[in-house]
Each structure stands twice: as C-alpha cells, then as structure tokens.
Scaffold this active site. Structure first.
Site, PDB file in Angstrom:
ATOM      1  N   ASP A  68       1.725   4.030   3.219  1.00 36.85           N
ATOM      2  CA  ASP A  68       0.978   4.821   2.450  1.00 36.85           C
ATOM      3  C   ASP A  68       1.321   5.739   1.844  1.00 36.85           C
ATOM      4  O   ASP A  68       1.807   5.821   0.795  1.00 36.85           O
ATOM      5  CB  ASP A  68      -0.023   5.296   3.839  1.00 36.85           C
ATOM      6  N   ASP A  69       1.807   6.916   2.375  1.00 33.91           N
ATOM      7  CA  ASP A  69       2.479   8.205   1.882  1.00 33.91           C
ATOM      8  C   ASP A  69       3.796   8.699   2.952  1.00 33.91           C
ATOM      9  O   ASP A  69       3.538   9.694   3.731  1.00 33.91           O
ATOM     10  CB  ASP A  69       1.486   9.281   1.811  1.00 33.91           C
ATOM     11  N   HIS A  80       0.885  -1.121  -0.091  1.00 30.56           N
ATOM     12  CA  HIS A  80       0.066   0.079  -0.060  1.00 30.56           C
ATOM     13  C   HIS A  80       0.721   1.295   0.150  1.00 30.56           C
ATOM     14  O   HIS A  80       1.274   1.804   1.056  1.00 30.56           O
ATOM     15  CB  HIS A  80      -1.031   0.024   1.376  1.00 30.56           C
ATOM     16  N   HIS A 111       1.403   4.970  -2.251  1.00 30.53           N
ATOM     17  CA  HIS A 111       0.764   5.880  -3.220  1.00 30.53           C
ATOM     18  C   HIS A 111       2.195   6.572  -3.793  1.00 30.53           C
ATOM     19  O   HIS A 111       2.911   7.305  -3.169  1.00 30.53           O
ATOM     20  CB  HIS A 111      -0.052   6.904  -2.566  1.00 30.53           C
ATOM     21  N   HIS A 125      -9.720   1.267  -0.470  1.00 31.77           N
ATOM     22  CA  HIS A 125      -9.575   2.019   0.475  1.00 31.77           C
ATOM     23  C   HIS A 125     -10.878   1.774   1.123  1.00 31.77           C
ATOM     24  O   HIS A 125     -12.014   2.395   0.537  1.00 31.77           O
ATOM     25  CB  HIS A 125      -9.154   3.486   0.190  1.00 31.77           C
ATOM     26  N   GLU A 130     -11.052   3.737   6.949  1.00 32.53           N
ATOM     27  CA  GLU A 130     -10.345   4.539   7.640  1.00 32.53           C
ATOM     28  C   GLU A 130     -10.962   5.646   7.999  1.00 32.53           C
ATOM     29  O   GLU A 130     -11.104   5.957   9.249  1.00 32.53           O
ATOM     30  CB  GLU A 130      -9.081   5.021   6.278  1.00 32.53           C
TER      31      GLU A 130
END
Length: 326
Positions: free
Chosen positions: A272-273, A11, A13, A191, A194
C-alpha cells in the site's frame, strides 16, 4: 528465505511509497517546510486514516516536476527490489502529476517511464502504471483524470482505479470515468471494503464492473459476499500491514486474509504505502508466515494469483512467470 523469494505487488501508491528521507531531502532542496508531518525519529506521523490522507498530500506537495517523479520512481523501486519484488503495479494520479492537464501529464509519465526502464535494466524490477482518480476530489475531477488515462492507455499504463476517502459519495458517482477508461482498453480496480463495509465492495463490483478490489477485506463481514467473490474470481489486493497500522484490525492474527484465502477468495499481498506503515513486502510475507503458519506453497499460490491478476500484457506475464520459477 522469504526475503529473496521473487514477489509480485499489485497495490502500491507511488507517492505513498516515498521514503521519508527522500521527501525531507527534496523539501530541503526546495526550501519547503513540511516538518510537521514527521515524528522525532523522522518517520511520517498521523493520527488516523483521514489524517494520513492529509499527511500523504502534504508529502506529495514537494513533488513539483517530472524530474522529481523520476527520482521518486527510482527511490521507490530500489526499496521494492530489495524485498525481492520483480513486478509491481503502482497507482499514479494526474491530480498530482500536472494538475490533470493531459499535456503536463504526458511529461510526468515520460519521466516516470524512463526511470522505470532504468530500474528494470539495473535492478531487474518491472513496473506498470494504474491511473487513479481521488474519490474525495469529486466526480468532475475524476472525469479529467479518466481522460488523461484514456489518452495514455497502452502497454505501460494498463489500468484505472479510484482511491481516497471511501466515505465520500458512492462508486456509481464515478461510473462515467470508469466507462471512459474501459472503452480505452484499461483494466479496472477500485479501493473498497477498507473503511467502507461489505456493501462498498459489492457496489464497486456491480456498479463499476471492476475485476480487482483494493483491500476488500471487510467483505469478511458478509459471508455471502465472500462466496460471491470467490465464485466470480474477483481478486483482492490485500495490504495486511496497512490495515493493522491504521487500526482496522488489532494485530496480524486478527486479519481476515487467512479466512478469505481458506474460503477460496483470490487474495494477493501488497504494502500500500510502505514507509507510512513501517512495512516491506518481505515483512508482509514474514508476518503472514508467523500469523498463519503459511508455508512456501501458500506464498507460491499468492504469487501465481497476483501474476494471473496483473494487468500487464501476455508477453510481460510470461517473462515474469519465468522469474517466479527460479
């Protein structure tokens, strides 16, 4: 040493993994003023998740060509490899790569793949792509993204998903796009769980037929759902550092990944980021070790779960599996 442990990340981005210095440098080259998205120390700054989405899109706005994405891919994979990542799946969106035009998207994809191949040769990290529509851009644009996905599905583009603001519309509104991707042979993730609660996870699984959920941590608020996820083998792409940084949970010890793991849910760990949340895969492993006293055996289980859940072909899976044994 968790820093050198081979790791699998599912996962990530691509734009969200861009080092701030890379984005600042690119903006300077192009004479673009995006200074407002950085704090005094040069880090990305945002107030909450919805402000984060705006900052993300502002940072992405400096990426204007296939060459920019090739450079980005190398920068991101260098960071990942430094944390011991040997296999990564990254979310790519034709929204940002060619404005959902299939011809333009193919050019961007070619540049990204060439950079990924170079990184595999020089850094020993393997990358695969998951095409992702942006939920708050709406279902019609998602259909265009799905057509790009179907057109380039294969050994490198291996999955399809949806990201963005979970409070916009419902998973069912994107069913056409997921059916299109499924018919093209792509594996599916979404997604959910969350900023949307447990029902968003249930809806993504039941309405879209996904086999993986991005985040999914709020399933813990519905233990019947947790047990259902465990029974059905639905894999959660959990990003603890992201959840803590965005205020979903106050600290690592409060994060539900430990409970989910103990109840038999298939969990994996990702960043994630990462620069937005001041994390790396090494930090994720280290913090989980401190919070839950997880030992090497648990992290080996997490890696095996991630390898089994990876959307790559069998030959790639076997090759990566050998790296985990070293």
């Amino acid at each position: 040493m968790l820093s050198v442990t081979p790791k699998i990340e599912l996962h990530l981005h691509l734009e969200g993994a861009a080092p701030p210095a890379f984005i600042r440098g690119l903006a300077k080259e192009k004479r673009l003023d995006i200074a407002g998205i950085f704090d005094a120390r040069g880090h990305y700054q945002y107030k909450d998740f919805w402000d984060f989405l705006k900052v993300y899109e502002a940072a992405t706005s400096v990426l204007k060509s296939p060459e920019d994405y090739a450079r980005l891919t190398l920068a991101v994979l260098e960071e990942s490899a430094a944390s011991g990542v040997v296999y990564s799946e990254t979310f790519l969106s034709p929204d940002f790569c060619g404005g959902r035009d299939i011809g333009a998207w193919r050019e961007y994809l070619h540049a990204i793949r060439e950079a990924a191949d170079q990184a595999e040769r020089t850094m020993g990290i393997t990358l695969r792509g998951i095409i992702t529509c942006i939920r708050h851009f709406g279902p019609e644009k998602a259909r265009e993204v799905a057509r790009c996905a179907a057109d380039t599905a294969g050994d490198w583009i291996v999955g399809f998903g949806i990201a963005g603001d979970e409070k916009v519309l419902t998973p069912k509104d994107y069913l056409w796009s997921f059916d299109c991707a499924r018919e093209a042979g792509l594996r599916l993730t979404a997604h959910a769980g969350e900023w949307g609660g447990p029902q968003s996870v249930r809806d993504a699984v039941n309405d879209l037929g996904v086999e993986r959920i991005g985040h999914g941590v709020r399933a813990i608020e519905d233990l019947a759902l947790v047990d259902e996820l465990a029974e059905r083998g639905i894999v959660l792409e959990v990003c603890p550092g992201s959840n803590v940084a965005l205020g979903l949970y106050p600290d690592w010890r409060s994060h539900p990944i430990g409970q989910l793991y103990d109840r038999g849910v298939k969990v994996t760990v990702s960043t994630d980021d990462p620069p937005f949340f001041h994390t790396t895969m090494t930090r994720e492993f280290d913090e989980l070790n401190r919070a839950f006293d997880w030992d090497d055996g648990v992290f080996a289980n997490l890696n095996r779960t991630a390898l089994d859940a990876a959307f790559c072909d069998a030959d790639t899976r076997a090759r990566i599996g050998k790296l985990l044994e070293t």
